[in-house]
Scaffold this active site. Structure first.
Site, PDB file in Angstrom:
ATOM      1  N   ASN A 210      32.391  47.148  31.833  1.00  0.00           N
ATOM      2  CA  ASN A 210      30.895  47.297  32.410  1.00  0.00           C
ATOM      3  C   ASN A 210      30.655  48.667  33.273  1.00  0.00           C
ATOM      4  O   ASN A 210      31.682  49.281  33.064  1.00  0.00           O
ATOM      5  CB  ASN A 210      30.923  46.118  33.648  1.00  0.00           C
ATOM      6  CG  ASN A 210      32.004  46.167  34.592  1.00  0.00           C
ATOM      7  OD1 ASN A 210      32.161  47.013  35.392  1.00  0.00           O
ATOM      8  ND2 ASN A 210      32.723  45.353  34.655  1.00  0.00           N
ATOM      9  N   LYS A 342      33.536  31.078  47.825  1.00  0.00           N
ATOM     10  CA  LYS A 342      34.658  31.599  47.638  1.00  0.00           C
ATOM     11  C   LYS A 342      35.517  31.651  48.826  1.00  0.00           C
ATOM     12  O   LYS A 342      36.573  32.165  48.780  1.00  0.00           O
ATOM     13  CB  LYS A 342      34.459  33.073  46.975  1.00  0.00           C
ATOM     14  CG  LYS A 342      33.816  33.046  45.859  1.00  0.00           C
ATOM     15  CD  LYS A 342      33.783  34.318  45.017  1.00  0.00           C
ATOM     16  CE  LYS A 342      32.709  34.328  43.721  1.00  0.00           C
ATOM     17  NZ  LYS A 342      32.996  35.311  42.744  1.00  0.00           N
TER      18      LYS A 342
HETATM   19  N1  CTP Z   1      35.224  38.363  41.271  1.00  0.00           N
HETATM   20  C1  CTP Z   1      36.496  38.093  40.870  1.00  0.00           C
HETATM   21  N2  CTP Z   1      36.831  37.410  39.897  1.00  0.00           N
HETATM   22  C2  CTP Z   1      36.038  37.360  38.841  1.00  0.00           C
HETATM   23  C3  CTP Z   1      34.675  37.749  38.895  1.00  0.00           C
HETATM   24  C4  CTP Z   1      34.288  38.369  40.166  1.00  0.00           C
HETATM   25  O1  CTP Z   1      37.430  38.160  41.915  1.00  0.00           O
HETATM   26  N3  CTP Z   1      36.324  36.642  37.568  1.00  0.00           N
HETATM   27  C5  CTP Z   1      34.702  38.985  42.342  1.00  0.00           C
HETATM   28  C6  CTP Z   1      34.205  40.522  42.577  1.00  0.00           C
HETATM   29  O2  CTP Z   1      35.358  41.656  42.492  1.00  0.00           O
HETATM   30  C7  CTP Z   1      33.179  40.421  43.424  1.00  0.00           C
HETATM   31  C8  CTP Z   1      32.913  38.943  43.607  1.00  0.00           C
HETATM   32  O3  CTP Z   1      33.879  38.241  42.931  1.00  0.00           O
HETATM   33  O4  CTP Z   1      34.031  40.735  44.753  1.00  0.00           O
HETATM   34  C9  CTP Z   1      31.518  38.800  43.377  1.00  0.00           C
HETATM   35  O5  CTP Z   1      31.476  39.187  41.914  1.00  0.00           O
HETATM   36  P1  CTP Z   1      30.023  39.296  41.140  1.00  0.00           P
HETATM   37  O6  CTP Z   1      30.304  39.812  39.794  1.00  0.00           O
HETATM   38  O7  CTP Z   1      29.124  39.629  42.082  1.00  0.00           O
HETATM   39  O8  CTP Z   1      29.831  37.740  41.005  1.00  0.00           O
HETATM   40  P2  CTP Z   1      30.412  36.353  40.270  1.00  0.00           P
HETATM   41  O9  CTP Z   1      31.159  35.677  41.253  1.00  0.00           O
HETATM   42  O10 CTP Z   1      31.047  36.930  39.158  1.00  0.00           O
HETATM   43  O11 CTP Z   1      29.201  35.733  39.839  1.00  0.00           O
HETATM   44  P3  CTP Z   1      27.789  36.112  38.964  1.00  0.00           P
HETATM   45  O12 CTP Z   1      28.615  36.855  37.972  1.00  0.00           O
HETATM   46  O13 CTP Z   1      27.362  34.753  38.350  1.00  0.00           O
HETATM   47  O14 CTP Z   1      26.688  36.531  39.871  1.00  0.00           O
END
Ligand code: CTP
Length: 400
Positions: A210, A342
């Site tokens: 990404n 979370k």
């Molecule tokens: N995160 C994580 N592990 C993952 C995905 C996300 O620890 N597999 C953590 C990221 O580092 C961030 C938080 O969760 O601190 C939120 O990540 P984000 O990408 O905004 O959201 P998601 O929880 O992945 O949900 P979505 O993509 O559906 O918005």
């Protein structure tokens, strides 16, 4: 007198905004700093060195060859005593020289002689600021931990409208204070910071990733270190150099990142997950390069573990868990759901589609939500200032 005993070199290059640096010099002196001005010859065509000399109460360095009293070259004696070099305004020319180690006048020579932090406040016409070579030079400076006070947008002296105005004096002074007036309120705390993107390999040479540059996480790691924390920076691949004196763990995949965090989790007082972790990985990995055979190809993806949710389940009563919510719609609602879902103490919500926020810029616009219902919304600010605000909130949580 918060800058008492601080030696600041104020570099001034030739730009119409130079009058603001007279004000910067005057305010720094009022705050107790010892200010040493170095001017380029073009800057002397805009204001007189005498003006800076009177305001700073120190001689102004214009030339490396006009010192008569000192056995030591003036750039070395100045560089040795400096706590900070700030160049405001910084023209495209001085930006280019500093980015490329060119030393052909007093200011550029001082810049390669100092061993203190450097802050540059670029100011120029918007086309010059967006010129590909200027952009590359600015990028090089960022990657080498040189602080940039990004220019503001508005009506420029040349009559154009756009980005390139020297930031306001108040903003420049705040950035200087952030570098020099360091709170040591995280001494004794171990802070894990994750940063950058993860990579999920399809075959040995291809992966899903990404746009995360890692800058937000690196700014947090650097700021936490400056405030006295023991910092472990766990980072996906980025173009940034790790801040000095932090423990640096390089990872690529989500699985590697999770393992590096869990190996250190028990000793951590705070975990700040600013990494952009991939939610999915290819269901199958090919250990040899996939050849193009069919007209169409489908890659099946499987869900990755949500590292932060996992940490939320394991969290001890004294550990603080901080997440980021990168959103494009319903920013605060989505962030609130992630905060609760979370089991986090804080979440930093940002609209990654907003100008000046999100990927590959040095600034961010964030809201900080805590589990007690407090929500602080911040204006556009540098990622280092955002880092300071996040750490302020963490310190408040420790005090509770
Ligand atoms: N995160 C994580 N592990 C993952 C995905 C996300 O620890 N597999 C953590 C990221 O580092 C961030 C938080 O969760 O601190 C939120 O990540 P984000 O990408 O905004 O959201 P998601 O929880 O992945 O949900 P979505 O993509 O559906 O918005």
């Amino acid at each position: 007198m918060e800058l008492k005993n601080k030696n600041i070199i104020l570099g001034v290059s030739g730009c119409i905004a130079v009058h603001k640096s007279l004000d910067v010099a005057s305010q720094l002196v009022k705050q107790g700093a010892s200010v040493h001005v170095v001017m380029t010859s073009n800057a002397t065509r805009m204001v007189l060195p005498m003006q800076f000399q009177v305001i700073s109460r120190n001689p102004v360095l214009l030339d490396l060859y006009d010192s008569k009293d000192d056995w030591q070259p003036p750039h070395i004696s100045l560089a040795d005593l400096a706590d900070l070099l700030v160049v405001a305004p910084a023209t495209a020319n001085i930006v280019g020289k500093i980015a490329n180690g060119i030393a052909d006048d007093a200011l550029s020579t001082v810049a390669i002689s100092v061993h203190c932090p450097i802050l540059l406040a670029p100011a120029m016409n918007s086309h010059m600021y967006q010129n590909i070579f200027v952009e590359k030079n600015l990028q090089k400076l960022r990657e080498n931990n040189i602080g940039l006070i990004e220019p503001a947008s508005g009506l420029l002296a040349c009559g154009h409208e756009g980005v390139g105005r020297l930031e306001e004096v108040g903003v420049i002074l705040e950035r200087i204070a952030n570098v020099l007036v360091i709170k040591r309120d995280l001494v004794g705390k171990t802070v894990i910071v994750t940063a950058g993107p993860t990579r999920e390999y399809i075959d040995p040479i291809r992966f899903i990733t990404n746009r995360s540059s890692g800058r937000m996480g690196y700014a947090i790691a650097e700021t936490a270190k400056a405030r006295g924390a023991n910092v472990i920076l766990i980072s996906g691949k980025t173009h940034l150099s790790p801040p000095v004196d932090v423990e640096f763990l390089q990872v690529e995949t989500t699985t590697e990142m999770r393992k590096a965090i869990l190996d250190n989790f028990d000793s951590a007082d705070v975990v700040i997950m600013s990494a952009a972790v991939s939610d999915y990985r290819p269901s199958e990995y090919s250990s040899v390069k996939i050849k193009k055979v069919e007209q169409k190809m489908t890659i099946s993806l499987s869900r990755n573990v949500d590292i932060l949710s996992d940490l939320g389940d394991r969290k001890g009563p004294d550990q603080i868990l901080v997440g980021f919510a990168a959103e494009t719609t319903d920013i605060l609602q989505n962030a609130q759901q992630k905060l609760v879902g979370k089991n986090l103490d804080l979440i930093i919500a940002n609209d990654v589609s907003a100008e000046g926020a999100g990927f590959d810029v040095d600034t961010n616009i964030v809201s900080v939500l805590d589990s007690g219902g407090q929500c602080d919304q911040f204006p556009l600010m540098s990622k280092h200032d955002v880092a300071d605000q996040i750490l302020n909130r963490i310190v408040q949580l420790f005090q509770k």
